[in-house]
Design an enzyme around this catalytic site. Structure first.
Site, PDB file in Angstrom:
ATOM      1  N   ASP A 110      -3.242  -3.884 -13.943  1.00 24.13           N
ATOM      2  CA  ASP A 110      -3.753  -3.426 -15.243  1.00 24.13           C
ATOM      3  C   ASP A 110      -4.363  -4.519 -16.113  1.00 24.13           C
ATOM      4  O   ASP A 110      -4.412  -4.345 -17.336  1.00 24.13           O
ATOM      5  CB  ASP A 110      -2.645  -2.717 -16.041  1.00 24.13           C
ATOM      6  N   CYS A 135       0.828  -1.209   0.000  1.00 22.96           N
ATOM      7  CA  CYS A 135       0.000   0.000   0.000  1.00 22.96           C
ATOM      8  C   CYS A 135       0.866   1.264   0.000  1.00 22.96           C
ATOM      9  O   CYS A 135       1.728   1.431   0.861  1.00 22.96           O
ATOM     10  CB  CYS A 135      -0.922  -0.004   1.217  1.00 22.96           C
ATOM     11  N   GLY A 193      -8.142  -6.389 -10.150  1.00 21.94           N
ATOM     12  CA  GLY A 193      -8.664  -5.370  -9.245  1.00 21.94           C
ATOM     13  C   GLY A 193      -9.677  -4.470  -9.903  1.00 21.94           C
ATOM     14  O   GLY A 193     -10.826  -4.863 -10.157  1.00 21.94           O
TER      15      GLY A 193
HETATM   16  C1  LIG Z   1      -9.820   1.381  -4.102  1.00 21.79           C
HETATM   17  C2  LIG Z   1      -8.618   0.496  -3.966  1.00 21.79           C
HETATM   18  C3  LIG Z   1      -8.289  -0.025  -2.729  1.00 21.79           C
HETATM   19  C4  LIG Z   1      -7.174  -0.864  -2.588  1.00 21.79           C
HETATM   20  N1  LIG Z   1      -6.927  -1.433  -1.371  1.00 21.79           N
HETATM   21  C5  LIG Z   1      -5.924  -2.349  -1.256  1.00 21.79           C
HETATM   22  C6  LIG Z   1      -5.738  -3.084  -0.045  1.00 21.79           C
HETATM   23  O1  LIG Z   1      -6.486  -2.939   0.932  1.00 21.79           O
HETATM   24  N2  LIG Z   1      -4.698  -3.954  -0.003  1.00 21.79           N
HETATM   25  C7  LIG Z   1      -3.856  -4.170  -1.075  1.00 21.79           C
HETATM   26  O2  LIG Z   1      -2.943  -4.983  -0.997  1.00 21.79           O
HETATM   27  N3  LIG Z   1      -4.033  -3.497  -2.230  1.00 21.79           N
HETATM   28  C8  LIG Z   1      -5.054  -2.624  -2.348  1.00 21.79           C
HETATM   29  N4  LIG Z   1      -5.264  -2.009  -3.548  1.00 21.79           N
HETATM   30  C9  LIG Z   1      -4.422  -2.370  -4.707  1.00 21.79           C
HETATM   31  C10 LIG Z   1      -5.047  -3.523  -5.501  1.00 21.79           C
HETATM   32  O3  LIG Z   1      -5.144  -4.688  -4.717  1.00 21.79           O
HETATM   33  C11 LIG Z   1      -4.241  -3.833  -6.775  1.00 21.79           C
HETATM   34  O4  LIG Z   1      -2.949  -4.213  -6.388  1.00 21.79           O
HETATM   35  C12 LIG Z   1      -4.139  -2.633  -7.714  1.00 21.79           C
HETATM   36  O5  LIG Z   1      -5.391  -1.994  -7.872  1.00 21.79           O
HETATM   37  C13 LIG Z   1      -3.602  -3.051  -9.088  1.00 21.79           C
HETATM   38  O6  LIG Z   1      -4.449  -3.989  -9.690  1.00 21.79           O
HETATM   39  P1  LIG Z   1      -5.498  -3.554 -10.861  1.00 21.79           P
HETATM   40  O7  LIG Z   1      -4.710  -2.819 -11.913  1.00 21.79           O
HETATM   41  O8  LIG Z   1      -6.073  -4.857 -11.371  1.00 21.79           O
HETATM   42  O9  LIG Z   1      -6.524  -2.676 -10.228  1.00 21.79           O
HETATM   43  C14 LIG Z   1      -6.355  -1.154  -3.706  1.00 21.79           C
HETATM   44  C15 LIG Z   1      -6.681  -0.609  -4.939  1.00 21.79           C
HETATM   45  C16 LIG Z   1      -7.786   0.205  -5.088  1.00 21.79           C
HETATM   46  C17 LIG Z   1      -8.124   0.759  -6.455  1.00 21.79           C
END
Ligand SMILES: Cc1cc2nc3c(=O)[nH]c(=O)nc-3n(C[C@H](O)[C@H](O)[C@H](O)COP(=O)(O)O)c2cc1C
Length: 345
Positions: free
Chosen positions: A220, A118, A242
């Site tokens: 992504d 994070c 995500g």
């Molecule tokens: C609104 C939001 C909240 C997130 N909260 C967490 C979290 O609590 N723990 C974590 O490891 N990553 C968190 N992430 C990161 C996601 O788990 C992920 O690693 C990131 O969005 C990249 O993946 P994506 O491109 O498929 O969205 C969060 C992302 C978003 C957009």
């Protein structure tokens, strides 16, 4: 990836993801998202074709107080419908993390996941999340303490490093593996990048070559064909989805289809997507959380369900001003009627 077969004899195109005793099929994980992947959401999206869901991250500090508040306990609670579930913890103190891990395990966590990713200042200012990556020894100590505290698999989720000039992911993953981690997820960006630029999957491939534990690639993914391609090219054992799944759980089904050797199903029509959004998703949120808490959360979800539909921006703005569930439903029903009008004429 070896050849294997689904029960209906369709050739699987990838292998299950194995984390300790859990054989996870399909090897598709819903990313932990704070404020989003609560138990309602995990249970709703799991049947679309997720093999594993992860809770929102939970502060190990908050869990260590005797008077842990109701909201924190809610975050680690489960429906049972979405199993297996990984419960994610953040913190920088190995002892507190171990204590918190015991609590979440007692509350039903199948896997304990440690957040080393994070980038949010409210977390990194107390050395949690991606800030741990600035101290590799500490990462190792946290994994070792947590792995010793629980009888279930412990995993880590991390970014590439704090910044471009400190890409420590290979070292952290190897140390975590030696300290007892049973899988590693890599969001292939640095903490400094936040969400800018593109996730660089070449690092996922590098990580896969460097460790023996399963690697889950993240970042992504927004299309079934590309997701499978990234998984194959990187050699990842699983992929994590995500943002692109929000407002579009049918993407999960499309990826599962591709993993099970089927042509991905076309997503439902726009009116049917909105019917799901209010008839199933919104209704489950109101039942679980009550109207006052469900409406603000659902406004954000609806904005995503509306993506790509005519007048989406205007509708989003209208919905953002509404506080009552009935008013939100009425606006969406009007949209559905408008979308269906030309077809009926
Ligand atoms: C609104 C939001 C909240 C997130 N909260 C967490 C979290 O609590 N723990 C974590 O490891 N990553 C968190 N992430 C990161 C996601 O788990 C992920 O690693 C990131 O969005 C990249 O993946 P994506 O491109 O498929 O969205 C969060 C992302 C978003 C957009």
């Amino acid at each position: 990836m070896g050849a294997c077969y689904t029960t209906d004899a369709m050739p699987r195109t990838v292998d299950p993801l194995v984390i300790g005793p859990h054989e996870i099929w399909p090897p598709l994980v819903l990313a932990p998202m704070s404020g989003v992947t609560n138990r309602t959401m995990r249970a709703l999206y799991r049947p679309f074709g997720l093999g594993l869901t992860v809770t929102e991250f939970v502060s190990s500090n908050a869990l260590s107080y005797a008077s842990t508040n109701r909201r924190t306990m809610e975050m680690i609670d489960q429906h049972g419908l979405e199993k297996p579930v990984a419960t994610q913890l953040w913190g920088d103190d190995p002892e507190l993390m171990a204590r918190a891990a015991r609590v979440v395990r007692e509350c039903g966590a199948d896997i304990v996941d440690i957040n080393f990713g994070c980038p949010a200042p409210k977390v990194t200012k107390s050395n949690g999340g991606s800030a741990c990556l600035r101290d590799v020894d500490r990462c190792e100590a946290i994994v070792r303490a947590v792995a010793a505290a629980v009888d279930c698999p412990v995993t880590i989720k991390m970014r590439l490093g704090w910044s471009e000039d400190a890409l420590v992911y290979l070292e952290v993953a190897k140390r975590a593996q030696d300290a007892g981690a049973r899988a590693v997820t890599l969001h292939a960006r640095t903490a400094r990048q936040f969400y800018k630029g593109e996730a660089d999957w070449a690092h996922v491939a590098r990580l896969k070559r460097a460790v023996d534990i399963p690697v889950i690639g993240n970042g992504d993914l927004a299309d079934a064909r590309v997701a499978l391609q990234r998984m194959r090219e990187s050699g990842a054992d699983g992929i994590m989805l995500g943002r692109a799944a929000l407002g579009n759980p049918w993407l999960i089904s499309q990826i599962r289809d591709a993993m099970e050797g089927r042509e991905p199903h076309a997503p439902p029509s726009a009116p049917d997507r909105l019917r799901y959004a209010i008839g199933v998703h919104f209704s489950a949120m109101v039942d679980e959380l009550g109207e006052r808490r469900a409406v603000p959360q659902m406004r954000r979800h609806l904005a995503l369900y509306l993506k790509g539909m005519p007048n989406a921006a205007i509708l989003r703005e209208r919905i953002m001003r509404l506080d009552r569930a009935a008013d939100v439903i009425s606006v969406v029903e009007t949209v559905i009627a408008a979308l269906e009008r030309p077809a009926a004429a």
